[in-house]
Design a protein around this motif. Structure first.
Motif, PDB file in Angstrom:
ATOM      1  N   LYS A   1       7.184  24.756 115.702  1.00  0.00           N
ATOM      2  CA  LYS A   1       6.511  23.488 115.411  1.00  0.00           C
ATOM      3  C   LYS A   1       5.310  23.710 114.494  1.00  0.00           C
ATOM      4  CE  LYS A   1       6.254  20.230 118.419  1.00  0.00           C
ATOM      5  NZ  LYS A   1       6.181  19.276 119.506  1.00  0.00           N
ATOM      6  N   SER A   2       4.592  24.804 114.689  1.00  0.00           N
ATOM      7  CA  SER A   2       3.456  25.091 113.811  1.00  0.00           C
ATOM      8  C   SER A   2       3.937  25.461 112.408  1.00  0.00           C
ATOM      9  CB  SER A   2       2.555  26.179 114.394  1.00  0.00           C
ATOM     10  OG  SER A   2       3.213  27.424 114.438  1.00  0.00           O
ATOM     11  N   HIS A   3       5.120  26.067 112.299  1.00  0.00           N
ATOM     12  CA  HIS A   3       5.678  26.373 110.981  1.00  0.00           C
ATOM     13  C   HIS A   3       5.972  25.073 110.230  1.00  0.00           C
ATOM     14  CE1 HIS A   3       7.345  30.432 112.678  1.00  0.00           C
ATOM     15  NE2 HIS A   3       6.024  30.392 112.614  1.00  0.00           N
ATOM     16  N   LEU A   4       6.579  24.103 110.928  1.00  0.00           N
ATOM     17  CA  LEU A   4       6.876  22.826 110.292  1.00  0.00           C
ATOM     18  C   LEU A   4       5.594  22.107 109.890  1.00  0.00           C
ATOM     19  CD1 LEU A   4       8.704  20.573 109.310  1.00  0.00           C
ATOM     20  CD2 LEU A   4       8.834  19.739 111.681  1.00  0.00           C
ATOM     21  N   LEU A   5       4.600  22.071 110.761  1.00  0.00           N
ATOM     22  CA  LEU A   5       3.354  21.392 110.419  1.00  0.00           C
ATOM     23  C   LEU A   5       2.688  22.050 109.216  1.00  0.00           C
ATOM     24  CD1 LEU A   5       1.257  19.228 110.832  1.00  0.00           C
ATOM     25  CD2 LEU A   5       0.247  20.630 112.659  1.00  0.00           C
ATOM     26  N   ALA A   6       2.631  23.379 109.193  1.00  0.00           N
ATOM     27  CA  ALA A   6       2.043  24.073 108.040  1.00  0.00           C
ATOM     28  C   ALA A   6       2.812  23.742 106.763  1.00  0.00           C
ATOM     29  CB  ALA A   6       2.022  25.586 108.273  1.00  0.00           C
ATOM     30  N   ALA A   7       4.134  23.696 106.854  1.00  0.00           N
ATOM     31  CA  ALA A   7       4.952  23.389 105.679  1.00  0.00           C
ATOM     32  C   ALA A   7       4.695  21.970 105.170  1.00  0.00           C
ATOM     33  CB  ALA A   7       6.430  23.583 106.006  1.00  0.00           C
ATOM     34  N   LEU A   8       4.619  21.002 106.071  1.00  0.00           N
ATOM     35  CA  LEU A   8       4.345  19.623 105.660  1.00  0.00           C
ATOM     36  C   LEU A   8       2.982  19.506 104.994  1.00  0.00           C
ATOM     37  CD1 LEU A   8       5.713  17.726 108.795  1.00  0.00           C
ATOM     38  CD2 LEU A   8       6.740  17.766 106.494  1.00  0.00           C
ATOM     39  N   LEU A   9       1.999  20.193 105.549  1.00  0.00           N
ATOM     40  CA  LEU A   9       0.656  20.145 104.972  1.00  0.00           C
ATOM     41  C   LEU A   9       0.618  20.840 103.614  1.00  0.00           C
ATOM     42  CD1 LEU A   9      -1.343  20.756 108.246  1.00  0.00           C
ATOM     43  CD2 LEU A   9      -1.149  18.604 106.985  1.00  0.00           C
ATOM     44  N   ARG A  10       1.249  22.002 103.523  1.00  0.00           N
ATOM     45  CA  ARG A  10       1.287  22.709 102.241  1.00  0.00           C
ATOM     46  C   ARG A  10       2.009  21.888 101.183  1.00  0.00           C
ATOM     47  NH1 ARG A  10       2.586  28.907 104.323  1.00  0.00           N
ATOM     48  NH2 ARG A  10       0.601  29.194 105.405  1.00  0.00           N
ATOM     49  N   ALA A  11       3.062  21.207 101.583  1.00  0.00           N
ATOM     50  CA  ALA A  11       3.793  20.350 100.640  1.00  0.00           C
ATOM     51  C   ALA A  11       2.910  19.212 100.131  1.00  0.00           C
ATOM     52  CB  ALA A  11       5.055  19.800 101.300  1.00  0.00           C
ATOM     53  N   ASN A  12       1.861  18.886 100.875  1.00  0.00           N
ATOM     54  CA  ASN A  12       0.898  17.867 100.463  1.00  0.00           C
ATOM     55  C   ASN A  12      -0.392  18.485  99.915  1.00  0.00           C
ATOM     56  OD1 ASN A  12       1.941  15.142 100.894  1.00  0.00           O
ATOM     57  ND2 ASN A  12       2.223  15.815 103.015  1.00  0.00           N
ATOM     58  N   SER A  13      -0.321  19.769  99.551  1.00  0.00           N
ATOM     59  CA  SER A  13      -1.453  20.500  98.952  1.00  0.00           C
ATOM     60  C   SER A  13      -2.666  20.593  99.869  1.00  0.00           C
ATOM     61  CB  SER A  13      -1.848  19.880  97.603  1.00  0.00           C
ATOM     62  OG  SER A  13      -0.754  19.906  96.716  1.00  0.00           O
ATOM     63  N   ILE A  14      -2.418  20.643 101.175  1.00  0.00           N
ATOM     64  CA  ILE A  14      -3.489  20.826 102.158  1.00  0.00           C
ATOM     65  C   ILE A  14      -3.387  22.261 102.677  1.00  0.00           C
ATOM     66  CG2 ILE A  14      -4.412  20.097 104.393  1.00  0.00           C
ATOM     67  CD1 ILE A  14      -3.194  17.291 103.736  1.00  0.00           C
ATOM     68  N   PRO A  15      -4.433  23.078 102.482  1.00  0.00           N
ATOM     69  CA  PRO A  15      -4.372  24.462 102.945  1.00  0.00           C
ATOM     70  C   PRO A  15      -4.146  24.529 104.462  1.00  0.00           C
ATOM     71  CG  PRO A  15      -6.248  24.123 101.495  1.00  0.00           C
ATOM     72  CD  PRO A  15      -5.697  22.766 101.813  1.00  0.00           C
TER      73      PRO A  15
ATOM     74  N   MET B   1       8.023  29.788 105.846  1.00  0.00           N
ATOM     75  CA  MET B   1       7.632  28.394 106.017  1.00  0.00           C
ATOM     76  C   MET B   1       8.561  27.455 105.257  1.00  0.00           C
ATOM     77  SD  MET B   1       4.845  28.196 107.833  1.00  0.00           S
ATOM     78  CE  MET B   1       3.858  29.484 108.470  1.00  0.00           C
ATOM     79  N   ASP B   2       9.212  27.874 104.293  1.00  0.00           N
ATOM     80  CA  ASP B   2      10.095  27.127 103.380  1.00  0.00           C
ATOM     81  C   ASP B   2       9.610  25.700 103.106  1.00  0.00           C
ATOM     82  OD1 ASP B   2      11.155  25.951 105.788  1.00  0.00           O
ATOM     83  OD2 ASP B   2      13.222  26.232 105.159  1.00  0.00           O
ATOM     84  N   TRP B   3       8.328  25.575 102.746  1.00  0.00           N
ATOM     85  CA  TRP B   3       7.718  24.274 102.484  1.00  0.00           C
ATOM     86  C   TRP B   3       8.253  23.618 101.215  1.00  0.00           C
ATOM     87  CZ3 TRP B   3       4.764  23.418  98.110  1.00  0.00           C
ATOM     88  CH2 TRP B   3       4.280  24.549  97.447  1.00  0.00           C
ATOM     89  N   LYS B   4       8.968  24.380 100.391  1.00  0.00           N
ATOM     90  CA  LYS B   4       9.562  23.808  99.181  1.00  0.00           C
ATOM     91  C   LYS B   4      10.962  23.261  99.436  1.00  0.00           C
ATOM     92  CE  LYS B   4       6.831  26.574  96.005  1.00  0.00           C
ATOM     93  NZ  LYS B   4       6.842  27.537  94.900  1.00  0.00           N
TER      94      LYS B   4
ATOM     95  N   LYS C   1      12.374  28.536 110.797  1.00  0.00           N
ATOM     96  CA  LYS C   1      11.922  27.945 109.537  1.00  0.00           C
ATOM     97  C   LYS C   1      11.636  26.458 109.706  1.00  0.00           C
ATOM     98  CE  LYS C   1      14.682  30.947 106.587  1.00  0.00           C
ATOM     99  NZ  LYS C   1      15.784  30.934 105.586  1.00  0.00           N
ATOM    100  N   ALA C   2      10.727  25.958 108.881  1.00  0.00           N
ATOM    101  CA  ALA C   2      10.374  24.539 108.935  1.00  0.00           C
ATOM    102  C   ALA C   2      11.599  23.652 108.772  1.00  0.00           C
ATOM    103  CB  ALA C   2       9.346  24.228 107.850  1.00  0.00           C
ATOM    104  N   SER C   3      12.474  23.988 107.847  1.00  0.00           N
ATOM    105  CA  SER C   3      13.673  23.173 107.616  1.00  0.00           C
ATOM    106  C   SER C   3      14.602  23.186 108.818  1.00  0.00           C
ATOM    107  CB  SER C   3      14.414  23.646 106.365  1.00  0.00           C
ATOM    108  OG  SER C   3      14.811  25.005 106.499  1.00  0.00           O
ATOM    109  N   GLU C   4      14.684  24.310 109.539  1.00  0.00           N
ATOM    110  CA  GLU C   4      15.509  24.390 110.752  1.00  0.00           C
ATOM    111  C   GLU C   4      14.936  23.503 111.853  1.00  0.00           C
ATOM    112  OE1 GLU C   4      16.783  29.099 110.180  1.00  0.00           O
ATOM    113  OE2 GLU C   4      15.295  28.562 111.684  1.00  0.00           O
ATOM    114  N   VAL C   5      13.625  23.519 111.998  1.00  0.00           N
ATOM    115  CA  VAL C   5      12.958  22.701 113.009  1.00  0.00           C
ATOM    116  C   VAL C   5      13.206  21.226 112.715  1.00  0.00           C
ATOM    117  CG1 VAL C   5      10.735  22.121 114.070  1.00  0.00           C
ATOM    118  CG2 VAL C   5      11.175  24.462 113.298  1.00  0.00           C
TER     119      VAL C   5
END
Length: 188
Positions: free
Chosen positions: A66-80, A1-4, A51-55
């Motif tokens: 697209k779901s990887h990017l959405l999960a990463a954005l949400l995780r980056a905002n502390s949303i499970p 997910m590379d949310w960081k 990966k989210a960053s590639e998307v």
């Protein structure tokens, strides 16, 4: 997910700006991914992203990416947030089947809630209207199913698919499927 990843973090913070409400932040992230990242097959676009960053960099991805990017954005905002799969008929008539990827998120006062940012088109109208779900696809045909699990990471068959092929046509022709497990009646 590379949310960081720095660019994922930057966009996540921009989308959350001025709000600390998970429901509102989720809506902003969902609509941004749904409306700004083009579905690879719908728009005949390469490269194939995983990966989210590639998307984010390419501006395109299959539902999985697209779901990887959405999960990463949400995780980056502390949303499970996790990944949720549907098994769908490719032509609405049964076999062949393929996996479709969407997200499950945890919202206070609602619990786990499914959203589908694959991108709208004439036959698809996915929306964010909690507590109601408006997904891209409904289960209609025998053999289709909402799979019960919420996954923290992409299924290996999806990672294999998105790393094996380098153009949207090859991915489309080789969409992944998994067999359903028949549940036995415990009363027998």
């Amino acid at each position: 997910m590379d949310w960081k990843h720095s660019e994922v973090q930057k966009l996540a913070k921009e989308l959350a700006l001025g709000s600390d409400e998970p429901v509102e932040i989720t809506k902003r992230c969902f609509e941004w991914v749904r409306d700004n990242i083009y579905h690879s097959h719908d728009h005949c676009l390469n490269p194939i992203t995983l990966k989210a960053s590639e998307v984010l960099e390419a501006g395109t991805g299959y539902c999985y990416a697209k779901s990887h990017l959405l999960a990463a954005l949400l995780r980056a905002n502390s949303i499970p947030a996790g990944l949720y799969y549907q098994r769908l008929s490719r032509d609405n008539n049964g076999e062949p089947f393929c996996l479709h990827d969407l997200n499950a998120i945890y919202l206070p006062d609602i619990s786990w809630y499914r959203i589908d940012a694959r991108g709208n088109k004439k036959s698809v109208n996915a929306q964010y209207v909690p507590p109601d779900e408006m997904l891209a696809y409904e289960i209609k045909v025998e053999g289709e199913a909402d799979l019960p699990e919420i996954w923290p990471d992409s299924l290996p068959v999806i990672v294999d698919l998105l790393t094996k092929y380098d153009n949207y046509e090859d991915v489309w022709e080789n969409l992944s499927d998994i067999p359903l497990i028949e549940q036995q009646n415990e009363d027998k």
